[in-house]
Design an enzyme around this catalytic site. Structure first.
Site, mmCIF file in Angstrom:
data_model
loop_
_atom_site.group_PDB
_atom_site.id
_atom_site.type_symbol
_atom_site.label_atom_id
_atom_site.label_comp_id
_atom_site.label_asym_id
_atom_site.label_seq_id
_atom_site.Cartn_x
_atom_site.Cartn_y
_atom_site.Cartn_z
ATOM 1 N N TYR A 141 0.825 -1.209 0.000
ATOM 2 C CA TYR A 141 0.000 0.000 0.000
ATOM 3 C C TYR A 141 0.863 1.265 0.000
ATOM 4 O O TYR A 141 0.425 2.309 -0.484
ATOM 5 C CB TYR A 141 -0.898 0.040 1.234
ATOM 6 C CG TYR A 141 -2.233 -0.640 1.097
ATOM 7 C CD1 TYR A 141 -2.331 -1.971 0.709
ATOM 8 C CD2 TYR A 141 -3.404 0.056 1.382
ATOM 9 C CE1 TYR A 141 -3.564 -2.595 0.602
ATOM 10 C CE2 TYR A 141 -4.642 -0.560 1.280
ATOM 11 C CZ TYR A 141 -4.719 -1.879 0.897
ATOM 12 O OH TYR A 141 -5.936 -2.487 0.798
ATOM 13 N N LYS A 186 3.001 -15.275 2.474
ATOM 14 C CA LYS A 186 3.177 -15.982 1.197
ATOM 15 C C LYS A 186 4.674 -16.246 1.047
ATOM 16 O O LYS A 186 5.320 -15.804 0.090
ATOM 17 C CB LYS A 186 2.594 -15.128 0.048
ATOM 18 C CG LYS A 186 2.562 -15.824 -1.306
ATOM 19 C CD LYS A 186 1.507 -16.915 -1.411
ATOM 20 C CE LYS A 186 1.620 -17.615 -2.763
ATOM 21 N NZ LYS A 186 0.744 -18.804 -2.872
ATOM 22 N N ASP A 219 -3.068 -18.195 0.567
ATOM 23 C CA ASP A 219 -4.087 -18.897 -0.234
ATOM 24 C C ASP A 219 -4.761 -19.980 0.596
ATOM 25 O O ASP A 219 -5.984 -20.126 0.588
ATOM 26 C CB ASP A 219 -3.496 -19.441 -1.545
ATOM 27 C CG ASP A 219 -2.182 -20.184 -1.374
ATOM 28 O OD1 ASP A 219 -1.627 -20.204 -0.250
ATOM 29 O OD2 ASP A 219 -1.693 -20.765 -2.368
ATOM 30 N N ASP A 243 -6.507 -6.894 4.292
ATOM 31 C CA ASP A 243 -7.638 -6.238 3.632
ATOM 32 C C ASP A 243 -8.533 -7.294 2.981
ATOM 33 O O ASP A 243 -9.752 -7.306 3.173
ATOM 34 C CB ASP A 243 -7.115 -5.252 2.584
ATOM 35 C CG ASP A 243 -8.236 -4.548 1.842
ATOM 36 O OD1 ASP A 243 -9.188 -4.093 2.509
ATOM 37 O OD2 ASP A 243 -8.164 -4.461 0.606
ATOM 38 N N ASP A 247 -12.533 -8.945 4.315
ATOM 39 C CA ASP A 247 -13.772 -8.926 3.515
ATOM 40 C C ASP A 247 -14.324 -10.353 3.410
ATOM 41 O O ASP A 247 -15.527 -10.579 3.529
ATOM 42 C CB ASP A 247 -13.523 -8.385 2.090
ATOM 43 C CG ASP A 247 -13.817 -6.888 1.957
ATOM 44 O OD1 ASP A 247 -13.503 -6.146 2.902
ATOM 45 O OD2 ASP A 247 -14.376 -6.477 0.922
HETATM 46 C C1 IPM Z 1 -10.428 -0.861 4.038
HETATM 47 C C2 IPM Z 1 -10.608 -0.263 2.671
HETATM 48 C C3 IPM Z 1 -9.402 0.619 2.354
HETATM 49 C C4 IPM Z 1 -8.168 -0.277 2.349
HETATM 50 C C5 IPM Z 1 -9.487 1.427 1.066
HETATM 51 C C6 IPM Z 1 -10.738 2.265 1.003
HETATM 52 C C7 IPM Z 1 -8.273 2.275 0.857
HETATM 53 O O1 IPM Z 1 -10.791 -1.248 1.714
HETATM 54 O O2 IPM Z 1 -10.314 -0.101 5.008
HETATM 55 O O3 IPM Z 1 -10.426 -2.087 4.164
HETATM 56 O O4 IPM Z 1 -7.864 -0.926 1.335
HETATM 57 O O5 IPM Z 1 -7.496 -0.330 3.372
HETATM 58 MN MN MN Z 2 -10.998 -3.241 2.554
#
Ligand code: IPM
Ligand code: MN
Length: 353
Positions: A141, A186, A219, A243, A247
């Site tokens: 990042y 990884k 993975d 990240d 999700d």
């Molecule tokens: C999160 C979001 C952010 C990230 C984006 C919006 C930059 O996806 O906080 O998880 O990737 O960290």
């Molecule tokens: Mn995110």
């Protein structure tokens, strides 16, 4: 106590969920005799529209002057032109960096009543209680980026001290929980991951011999998270893996809208935000799930203010409305009634007394 909180509504559903979080903080202040002052500031696309940059100096100054920061979300199609000179996400990344909040705690709490909202079978969800500790201010990042007509690159770089400090956060957290850390990397491909694994193994053996350490390739971890989620206690990983995995993990909880996060650094001042994005498809409709933000408020109370009792009260209020059958659209059942953002928020506030 007296405290100053900077609120950064941002874009899309950000303002809707941030308002919900603020309302909960106001009620907590009222019920428990605290004085919370709020400063609303611009970030992301809203800041680009207003002054041409995603992270105004005034926003940074307000955050630095505050005891905690509550953020909604940033981003949206309006600012997604690949040729645009600035992007909303730069505001959030820049803020994480200037506040030095390297440790992003993302708890994955599965309410049994929401099992039906998850695509995963109920028996697999039983006993799931995970905290993902995501490294937040390093890695791909923040590495150097380059772009020419036919190629592009993003450098992923980690320094030993960045790995050590995040692994310590994970291990300390695990020692107050079930005593297990799973480090995700990884290392079969990436040099940064080989350093990550080396540093983690060494540090855990030297400083946390009583904590069980498991290591998974990312993975495989993505798969194990769905096949045996209840086995995990604390997972620690680098910025981008964290990240993506969170999700994925949100599907255990039933919705991306349920998960909160706390971003912490060396001081008590933290940045608190739901893990979801700005959800432009439902923005302005008043139907966003405020639970992730309200649970982030609980983390704010606990981590930045040391108000454990108030934090517990907020978490219990969420659990109780879920148990009562209150549902926003993202977690609704076919036959049940669906609440708006403000109705869900009012229901949670109602449980705070
Ligand atoms: C999160 C979001 C952010 C990230 C984006 C919006 C930059 O996806 O906080 O998880 O990737 O960290
Ligand atoms: Mn995110």
């Amino acid at each position: 106590m007296e405290a100053l909180i900077t609120v950064l509504p941002g874009d899309g559903i950000g303002p809707e969920v941030a308002a919900a979080g603020r309302a909960v903080l106001e009620r907590i202040a009222e019920r428990h005799g605290h004085r919370f002052k709020f400063s609303e500031q611009l970030i992301g696309g809203a800041a680009i529209d207003a002054i041409g940059e995603p992270l105004p100096d005034g926003t940074v100054a307000s955050c630095k002057d505050s005891n905690a920061v509550l953020l909604g979300a940033v981003g949206g199609p309006k600012w997604s032109d690949p040729n645009a000179p600035v992007r909303p996400e730069q505001g959030l990344l820049g803020l994480r960096s200037v506040l030095g909040v390297f440790a992003n705690l993302r708890p994955v709490t599965v309410y049994p009543e929401l099992a039906a909202a998850s695509p995963i079978r109920a028996e697999i969800l039983e006993g799931v209680d995970i905290v993902v500790v995501r490294e937040l201010t390093g890695g791909i990042y923040f590495g150097e980026k380059s772009r020419d007509e036919f190629s592009a690159s993003d450098i992923c770089k980690y320094h030993t001290h960045e790995i050590e400090r995040i692994v310590r956060v994970a291990a300390q957290l695990a020692s107050g929980r079930r005593g297990k850390v799973c480090s995700v990397d990884k290392a079969n491909v990436l040099e940064t991951s080989r350093l990550w694994r080396e540093v983690t193994d060494r540090l855990m053996a030297a400083e946390f011999p009583g904590i069980e350490l498991e290591t998974l390739l990312v993975d495989a971890a993505a798969m194990h998270l769905l096949s045996r989620p209840a086995d995990f206690d604390v997972m620690v990983t680098e910025n981008m893996f964290g990240d993506i995995l969170t999700d994925e993990a949100s599907m255990l909880a039933g919705s991306l809208g349920m998960l909160p996060s706390a971003s912490l650094g060396e001081t008590r001042r933290g940045l608190f935000e739901p893990i979801h994005g700005s959800a432009p498809d439902i923005a302005g409709k008043g139907i966003a799930n405020p639970c992730g933000t309200i649970a982030s408020v609980a983390m704010l109370l606990r981590h930045s203010f040391g108000l454990a009792e108030e934090a517990d009260a907020v978490e219990q209020a969420i659990a109780r409305v879920i148990a009562d059958g209150c549902r926003t659209a993202d977690i609704a059942t076919a036959d049940g009634q669906t609440l708006s953002t403000s109705e869900m928020t009012a229901a949670i506030i109602g449980k705070l007394g």
